[in-house]
Design a protein around this motif. Structure first.
Motif, short mmCIF file in Angstrom:
data_model
loop_
_atom_site.label_atom_id
_atom_site.label_comp_id
_atom_site.label_asym_id
_atom_site.label_seq_id
_atom_site.Cartn_x
_atom_site.Cartn_y
_atom_site.Cartn_z
N ASN A 11 9.21 -0.53 1.18
CA ASN A 11 9.21 -1.90 1.27
C ASN A 11 8.27 -2.37 2.28
OD1 ASN A 11 11.50 -2.33 -0.63
ND2 ASN A 11 12.97 -2.18 1.10
N ILE A 12 7.85 -1.49 3.34
CA ILE A 12 6.82 -1.62 3.99
C ILE A 12 5.48 -1.81 3.30
CG2 ILE A 12 5.34 -0.64 6.12
CD1 ILE A 12 8.06 0.25 7.00
N PHE A 13 5.31 -0.71 2.46
CA PHE A 13 4.11 -0.91 1.35
C PHE A 13 3.97 -2.24 0.88
CE2 PHE A 13 3.91 3.90 0.35
CZ PHE A 13 3.79 4.26 1.79
N LEU A 14 4.85 -2.95 0.57
CA LEU A 14 5.08 -4.26 -0.49
C LEU A 14 4.64 -5.32 0.38
CD1 LEU A 14 8.34 -3.62 -2.46
CD2 LEU A 14 6.13 -3.49 -3.41
N LYS A 15 4.42 -5.19 1.72
CA LYS A 15 4.06 -6.56 2.36
C LYS A 15 2.68 -6.85 2.09
CE LYS A 15 7.62 -5.73 6.18
NZ LYS A 15 7.53 -5.42 7.55
N GLU A 16 1.65 -5.83 1.88
CA GLU A 16 0.48 -5.96 1.64
C GLU A 16 -0.05 -5.26 0.26
OE1 GLU A 16 -2.21 -5.34 5.01
OE2 GLU A 16 -0.86 -6.21 6.59
N SER A 17 -0.86 -4.31 0.26
CA SER A 17 -1.40 -3.65 -0.96
C SER A 17 -0.66 -2.38 -0.98
CB SER A 17 -2.80 -3.52 -0.94
OG SER A 17 -3.42 -2.67 -1.97
N VAL A 18 0.25 -2.09 -2.10
CA VAL A 18 1.01 -0.93 -2.24
C VAL A 18 0.11 0.26 -2.25
CG1 VAL A 18 2.40 0.35 -3.76
CG2 VAL A 18 3.10 -2.01 -3.44
N PHE A 19 -0.80 0.28 -2.96
CA PHE A 19 -1.88 1.52 -3.03
C PHE A 19 -2.63 1.77 -2.00
CE2 PHE A 19 -1.35 0.96 -7.63
CZ PHE A 19 -1.17 2.11 -8.10
N SER A 20 -3.06 0.50 -1.17
CA SER A 20 -3.87 0.74 0.13
C SER A 20 -2.78 1.33 1.25
CB SER A 20 -4.58 -0.31 0.59
OG SER A 20 -5.36 -0.81 -0.25
N ALA A 21 -1.46 1.10 1.21
CA ALA A 21 -0.57 1.11 2.33
C ALA A 21 -0.47 2.90 1.84
CB ALA A 21 0.56 0.58 2.17
N TYR A 22 -0.05 2.99 0.69
CA TYR A 22 0.01 4.63 0.23
C TYR A 22 -1.25 5.57 0.76
CZ TYR A 22 0.72 8.60 -2.94
OH TYR A 22 0.69 9.88 -3.63
N THR A 23 -2.49 4.96 0.25
CA THR A 23 -3.27 5.99 0.88
C THR A 23 -3.49 6.21 2.66
OG1 THR A 23 -5.10 4.93 -0.55
CG2 THR A 23 -5.88 5.41 1.66
N TYR A 24 -2.83 5.25 3.24
CA TYR A 24 -2.77 5.27 4.88
C TYR A 24 -1.66 6.45 4.86
CZ TYR A 24 -2.30 4.79 9.76
OH TYR A 24 -1.98 5.02 10.84
N ALA A 25 -0.67 6.43 4.15
CA ALA A 25 0.73 7.16 4.36
C ALA A 25 0.41 8.56 4.04
CB ALA A 25 1.79 6.81 3.48
N MET A 26 -0.47 8.84 2.92
CA MET A 26 -0.93 10.10 2.58
C MET A 26 -2.06 10.74 3.56
SD MET A 26 0.70 10.91 0.11
CE MET A 26 -0.02 12.36 -0.58
N GLU A 27 -2.85 9.77 4.35
CA GLU A 27 -3.64 10.31 5.30
C GLU A 27 -2.71 10.78 6.42
OE1 GLU A 27 -6.30 7.95 8.67
OE2 GLU A 27 -6.67 7.56 6.32
N LEU A 28 -1.94 10.25 6.92
CA LEU A 28 -0.79 10.59 8.05
C LEU A 28 -0.05 11.95 7.56
CD1 LEU A 28 1.18 7.27 9.02
CD2 LEU A 28 -0.70 8.23 10.14
N LEU A 29 0.06 12.21 6.38
CA LEU A 29 0.57 13.49 5.63
C LEU A 29 -0.52 14.60 5.89
CD1 LEU A 29 3.18 12.42 3.22
CD2 LEU A 29 3.40 13.30 5.47
N GLY A 30 -1.87 14.23 6.30
CA GLY A 30 -2.85 15.27 6.11
C GLY A 30 -3.37 15.54 4.71
N CYS A 31 -3.40 14.66 3.87
CA CYS A 31 -3.95 14.37 2.60
C CYS A 31 -4.96 13.32 2.39
CB CYS A 31 -2.71 14.45 1.45
SG CYS A 31 -1.56 15.77 1.59
N PRO A 32 -5.92 13.33 2.85
CA PRO A 32 -6.93 12.19 2.97
C PRO A 32 -7.46 11.90 1.77
CG PRO A 32 -8.03 14.21 3.87
CD PRO A 32 -6.39 14.32 3.79
N GLY A 33 -8.25 10.72 1.29
CA GLY A 33 -8.74 10.28 0.31
C GLY A 33 -8.55 8.93 0.03
N GLU A 34 -9.21 8.23 -0.97
CA GLU A 34 -8.93 7.01 -1.51
C GLU A 34 -7.87 6.82 -2.65
OE1 GLU A 34 -12.33 4.92 -2.20
OE2 GLU A 34 -13.25 5.14 -0.27
N TYR A 35 -6.60 6.66 -2.30
CA TYR A 35 -5.54 6.67 -3.34
C TYR A 35 -5.50 5.51 -4.07
CZ TYR A 35 -3.88 11.07 -1.43
OH TYR A 35 -3.85 12.44 -1.12
N HIS A 36 -6.29 4.56 -3.93
CA HIS A 36 -6.18 3.06 -4.35
C HIS A 36 -7.25 2.91 -5.16
CE1 HIS A 36 -8.34 3.13 -0.33
NE2 HIS A 36 -9.25 2.31 -1.01
N PRO A 37 -7.21 2.00 -6.20
CA PRO A 37 -8.43 1.58 -6.97
C PRO A 37 -9.59 1.03 -6.22
CG PRO A 37 -6.39 0.61 -7.85
CD PRO A 37 -6.00 1.22 -6.67
#
Length: 291
Positions: free
Chosen positions: A241-267
């Motif tokens: 629900n936090i992801f939905l506040k802006e861009s889901v894919f860009s928010a997901y990219t940041y969450a994956m970075e926090l988990l130590g899995c960097p990269g661009e997960y968004h289009p």
């Protein structure tokens, strides 16, 4: 396909669209360590529709290599015609996977007869088992019971991913439902309800950025603890629900970075999320014990 959770893997690429192998491998290992029952590579969360043609087979090869037959692997082949889907399948070469996943065509709206024909042609020509991906929010064309009445008779069509609980209920009560036809329920908000009703194969992209809660949720399923199961699902939904506040894919990219899995997960057209949302995501992931 066994009961359990099936993560739709994210696809980490660099700024030139090339797969970041170490990051992708770490994500896959996190999912296997969390006891995922299988993985979907290049589904919606894996942004299959925006992956470059040259990089597509490499992403599939990396996934299969890392998984190394420890769990089933399905690969997304979604596209807008039979010919283009078969091009995707052909691009996979002789890679050893457990199935390909295809939505109905998503550019033009299709009717039931066209949808039947679409899947019939793919199933006849695909060297891999075919799984139907019901995603009407994108395709404009929901998979219906009338369509499945025909497709259930096709041996090479092995299952469906859907968030349509009514469709699932109809399937479960169908006396002609094959034992080798898998139903993957993808309505994240009601996973706990679905599990209680016997739908124990669940597929979603949020599993990848919440490995700890996903592991605990399906452990609770095995232990028969519905209260804790719902609690861990609520943690996943809180982050979603936090992801939905802006861009889901860009928010997901940041969450994956926090988990130590960097990269661009968004289009590549997506815009970076705000610093305030980053802080909110980080705070939530700490609160739900993902970091």
């Amino acid at each position: 396909m066994k009961n359990g959770f099936y993560p739709a893997l994210g696809t980490p690429v660099d700024n030139k669209g090339r797969i970041i192998k170490d990051s992708f491998a770490k994500q896959i290992e996190m999912m296997i360590e969390a006891k995922a029952a299988g993985v979907l590579c290049m589904g919606s969360m894996g942004k299959m529709a925006s992956v470059g043609n040259n990089e597509y087979p490499e992403i599939a090869r990396v996934c299969v290599g890392v998984v190394s037959k420890r769990v089933p692997v399905m690969i997304g082949v979604m596209d807008c015609s039979v010919g283009r889907v078969l091009d995707r399948i052909e691009a996979l070469g002789n890679i050893d996977i457990d199935g390909v996943v295809a939505t109905p065509p998503y550019y033009y709206k299709v009717n039931e007869e066209e949808m039947k024909n679409f899947y019939l042609q793919i199933s006849m020509k695909s060297r891999y088992p075919v799984y139907i991906y019901d995603l009407p929010s994108v395709t404009q064309s929901p998979v219906t019971a009338n369509v499945l009445d025909v497709l259930l008779n096709i041996p090479n069509i092995k299952g469906i991913k859907t968030a349509n609980m009514k469709l699932v209920s109809d399937l479960q009560s169908d006396p002609d439902l094959r034992h080798d036809f898998s139903i993957f329920y993808s309505g994240l908000d009601t996973f706990d309800v679905a599990i209680k009703s016997g739908l124990k194969k669940n597929l979603d992209g949020m599993f990848t950025c919440t490995p700890e809660n996903s592991k605990r949720m399906y452990r609770n399923m095995e232990e028969g603890d519905p209260v804790l199961l719902s609690s861990h699902l609520n943690n996943i939904l809180k982050l979603r629900n936090i992801f939905l506040k802006e861009s889901v894919f860009s928010a997901y990219t940041y969450a994956m970075e926090l988990l130590g899995c960097p990269g661009e997960y968004h289009p590549d057209y997506c815009i970076e999320i705000s610093e305030s949302l980053k802080a909110e995501i980080q705070s939530c992931m700490k609160q739900i014990k993902e970091i």
